[in-house]
Design an enzyme around this catalytic site. Structure first.
Site, PDB file in Angstrom:
ATOM      1  N   ASP A 115      41.565  26.468  -9.654  1.00 59.67           N
ATOM      2  CA  ASP A 115      42.713  26.319  -8.512  1.00 59.67           C
ATOM      3  C   ASP A 115      43.630  27.108  -8.587  1.00 59.67           C
ATOM      4  O   ASP A 115      44.327  27.577  -7.856  1.00 59.67           O
ATOM      5  CB  ASP A 115      43.292  24.724  -8.534  1.00 59.67           C
ATOM      6  CG  ASP A 115      42.075  23.670  -8.273  1.00 59.67           C
ATOM      7  OD1 ASP A 115      40.837  24.231  -8.230  1.00 59.67           O
ATOM      8  OD2 ASP A 115      42.306  22.608  -8.194  1.00 59.67           O
ATOM      9  N   ASP A 202      46.369  28.332  -2.883  1.00 55.76           N
ATOM     10  CA  ASP A 202      45.835  27.917  -4.374  1.00 55.76           C
ATOM     11  C   ASP A 202      44.516  28.996  -4.312  1.00 55.76           C
ATOM     12  O   ASP A 202      43.802  29.556  -3.704  1.00 55.76           O
ATOM     13  CB  ASP A 202      44.819  26.670  -3.961  1.00 55.76           C
ATOM     14  CG  ASP A 202      45.947  25.592  -4.468  1.00 55.76           C
ATOM     15  OD1 ASP A 202      47.143  25.757  -4.430  1.00 55.76           O
ATOM     16  OD2 ASP A 202      45.456  24.192  -4.491  1.00 55.76           O
ATOM     17  N   ASP A 253      35.416  25.823  -1.882  1.00 57.56           N
ATOM     18  CA  ASP A 253      34.127  26.148  -2.913  1.00 57.56           C
ATOM     19  C   ASP A 253      33.313  24.620  -2.818  1.00 57.56           C
ATOM     20  O   ASP A 253      32.332  24.604  -3.625  1.00 57.56           O
ATOM     21  CB  ASP A 253      34.299  26.337  -4.313  1.00 57.56           C
ATOM     22  CG  ASP A 253      35.469  25.567  -4.919  1.00 57.56           C
ATOM     23  OD1 ASP A 253      36.238  24.773  -4.604  1.00 57.56           O
ATOM     24  OD2 ASP A 253      35.682  25.869  -6.251  1.00 57.56           O
ATOM     25  N   ARG A 270      30.877  20.980   8.099  1.00 56.63           N
ATOM     26  CA  ARG A 270      31.999  21.956   8.181  1.00 56.63           C
ATOM     27  C   ARG A 270      31.885  23.194   8.465  1.00 56.63           C
ATOM     28  O   ARG A 270      31.724  24.206   7.668  1.00 56.63           O
ATOM     29  CB  ARG A 270      32.941  22.045   7.193  1.00 56.63           C
ATOM     30  CG  ARG A 270      33.172  20.600   6.236  1.00 56.63           C
ATOM     31  CD  ARG A 270      33.804  20.713   4.826  1.00 56.63           C
ATOM     32  NE  ARG A 270      33.901  19.427   4.201  1.00 56.63           N
ATOM     33  CZ  ARG A 270      34.139  19.458   2.996  1.00 56.63           C
ATOM     34  NH1 ARG A 270      34.315  20.333   2.277  1.00 56.63           N
ATOM     35  NH2 ARG A 270      34.465  18.123   2.593  1.00 56.63           N
ATOM     36  N   SER A 304      38.013  14.435  -4.556  1.00 55.29           N
ATOM     37  CA  SER A 304      37.095  15.230  -3.899  1.00 55.29           C
ATOM     38  C   SER A 304      36.120  14.356  -2.929  1.00 55.29           C
ATOM     39  O   SER A 304      36.009  13.363  -3.373  1.00 55.29           O
ATOM     40  CB  SER A 304      36.359  16.343  -4.686  1.00 55.29           C
ATOM     41  OG  SER A 304      37.312  16.751  -5.622  1.00 55.29           O
ATOM     42  N   SER A 305      35.279  15.072  -2.362  1.00 55.13           N
ATOM     43  CA  SER A 305      34.201  14.464  -1.433  1.00 55.13           C
ATOM     44  C   SER A 305      33.065  14.509  -2.076  1.00 55.13           C
ATOM     45  O   SER A 305      32.780  15.190  -3.114  1.00 55.13           O
ATOM     46  CB  SER A 305      34.292  15.068  -0.029  1.00 55.13           C
ATOM     47  OG  SER A 305      33.509  16.278  -0.238  1.00 55.13           O
ATOM     48  N   CYS A 357      34.892  24.396  -9.625  1.00 59.67           N
ATOM     49  CA  CYS A 357      36.282  24.310  -9.926  1.00 59.67           C
ATOM     50  C   CYS A 357      36.599  24.358 -11.179  1.00 59.67           C
ATOM     51  O   CYS A 357      37.790  24.592 -11.829  1.00 59.67           O
ATOM     52  CB  CYS A 357      36.738  22.660  -9.267  1.00 59.67           C
ATOM     53  SG  CYS A 357      36.294  22.614  -7.730  1.00 59.67           S
TER      54      CYS A 357
HETATM   55  N1  GLY Z   1      37.242  20.339  -0.972  1.00 59.49           N
HETATM   56  C1  GLY Z   1      36.610  19.724  -1.831  1.00 59.49           C
HETATM   57  C2  GLY Z   1      35.819  18.430  -1.259  1.00 59.49           C
HETATM   58  O1  GLY Z   1      35.109  18.670  -0.220  1.00 59.49           O
HETATM   59  O2  GLY Z   1      35.966  17.418  -1.609  1.00 59.49           O
END
Ligand code: GLY
Length: 381
Positions: A115, A202, A253, A270, A304-305, A357
């Site tokens: 980051d 970032d 990423d 996305r 995060s997701s 990350c």
């Molecule tokens: N940007 C990180 C995620 O998708 O959670």
């Protein structure tokens, strides 16, 4: 062989992309990591229904220990492949950040070096981050940077202009009663919590593909930040990209991940808009949809997701490290002829992300290639 030995003993900083052969990398540490108190930038990132809402302070010790075990396992696996691994020096993150312009209750941590550290060629740059709690994060890497500076006479140790992060840097009330639909509308309209008051980015929003840098415009990176990058890297071409399907657009990423020259994986929720795909199409790059995540939710207390499934660490054009439970992602990469190394990493996710990350490049083989000789008018900033 002799060259490998040299590399292990004396630092050479050099990395132009995320897929050439990795020889030296930084892997983060989870020690003392805090959930920071509410501030304008973090508030916009944390989902309304997150279990982190209302919590702040040091993360539970057993979770820190579990994350560190997985970070150590990753380190050992990389070292077993002959890759040099350095680690940051954590500081006690449970201290307030006070500047002439703001105060916030704690810092964050140094699990995700990606980051803050941007490696472009022979330079490592500390990014001007928009989270106030991350203002001093670069200090965890100071000893390493000093060592690289002493060992590699060509290493450029850089720092982007420190932002002031006054209230002018943020939109007031950005996140008040904001629905998911409204978040998506704002991402599509390039309307983010950070304003254009000063350059902010970032490092993890910057995708390096040789001579071209693709910067995600989102919650943590603004246009002024990209303009600064353009002037700072006059030999590069800087492109703004955005991903309207992402309600929390932060860091590229888990969204757009190059695997080897000519091949990039895109998060199917996305997709890169048609206009922005043109430069990839014009240069015969294939954009494939990433596999579906195997997990239906992130671990507890995670920013995060589930799409950390695609936050893989490419070791070279044939080898990739993938989180061990992500069977669909592993299968997809296996079919693409990669040697896939499974790595348990979900205990580290809450500390700031996945395998990409958790690392920052110091040395990858290869030079600054021009992968996009056919430029498309209007795509560069
Ligand atoms: N940007 C990180 C995620 O998708 O959670």
């Amino acid at each position: 062989m002799n060259e490998t030995k040299d590399l292990m003993s004396k630092t050479v900083v050099n990395s132009w992309n995320d897929f050439d052969s990795l020889r030296h990398v930084i892997v983060g540490r989870a020690d003392f990591t805090c959930i920071p108190p509410t501030e304008p930038a973090t508030e916009a990132k944390i989902p309304e229904d997150s279990d982190m809402r209302g919590l702040w302070g040091p993360r539970p010790l057993h979770t820190v220990e579990a994350a560190n075990r997985q970070l150590d396992t990753l380190t050992q696996a990389l070292e077993a492949k002959g890759i040099r691994v350095d680690r940051p020096t954590p500081i006690q993150w449970n201290q307030a950040v006070t500047t002439p312009d703001f105060m916030t209750g704690t810092m964050f941590g140094c699990m995700p070096p990606r980051d803050v550290l941007l490696t472009v060629g022979k330079e490592i740059l500390s990014a001007p981050m928009s989270f106030r709690c991350r203002y001093w994060e670069y200090l965890a890497y100071h000893d390493l940077m000093q060592r690289y500076f002493d060992e590699d006479p060509e290493f450029r140790w850089e720092q982007a202009p420190r932002p002031r992060l006054t209230p002018d840097a943020y939109q007031v009330g950005y996140f008040d009663e904001i629905t998911l639909e409204e978040r998506l509308r704002r991402t599509a309209a390039l309307d983010f919590v950070t304003t254009e008051h000063e350059p902010l980015f970032d490092a993890a929003d910057v995708l390096r593909i040789g001579k071209d840098l693709f910067c995600q415009h989102g919650l943590t990176t603004n246009r002024r930040g990209m303009e600064w990058l353009k002037r700072h890297y006059p030999d590069h071409r800087v492109h703004a990209v955005n991903f309207p399907g992402d309600p929390y657009p932060i860091h590229i990423d888990a969204t757009f991940v190059p695997l080897r020259p000519g091949l990039v994986m895109n998060n199917p929720k996305r997709p890169l808009p048609a206009e922005q795909r043109k430069i990839f199409e014009a240069n015969d790059w294939e954009i494939i949809d990433a596999a579906q995540p195997a997990n239906d939710k992130p671990p507890p207390l995670c920013y995060s997701s589930v799409w950390l499934s695609m936050n893989v660490l490419v070791v070279n054009h044939q080898t990739v490290i993938v989180e061990a439970s992500e069977v669909h992602q592993m299968d997809q990469l296996d079919k693409l002829q990669f040697e896939v190394i499974p790595m348990p990493f979900r205990d580290a996710y809450p500390f700031g992300g996945g395998l990409h990350c958790a690392t920052a490049d110091v040395f990858r083989e290869g030079k600054c290639e021009d992968y996009f000789p056919k430029q498309v008018p209007g795509t560069q900033i």
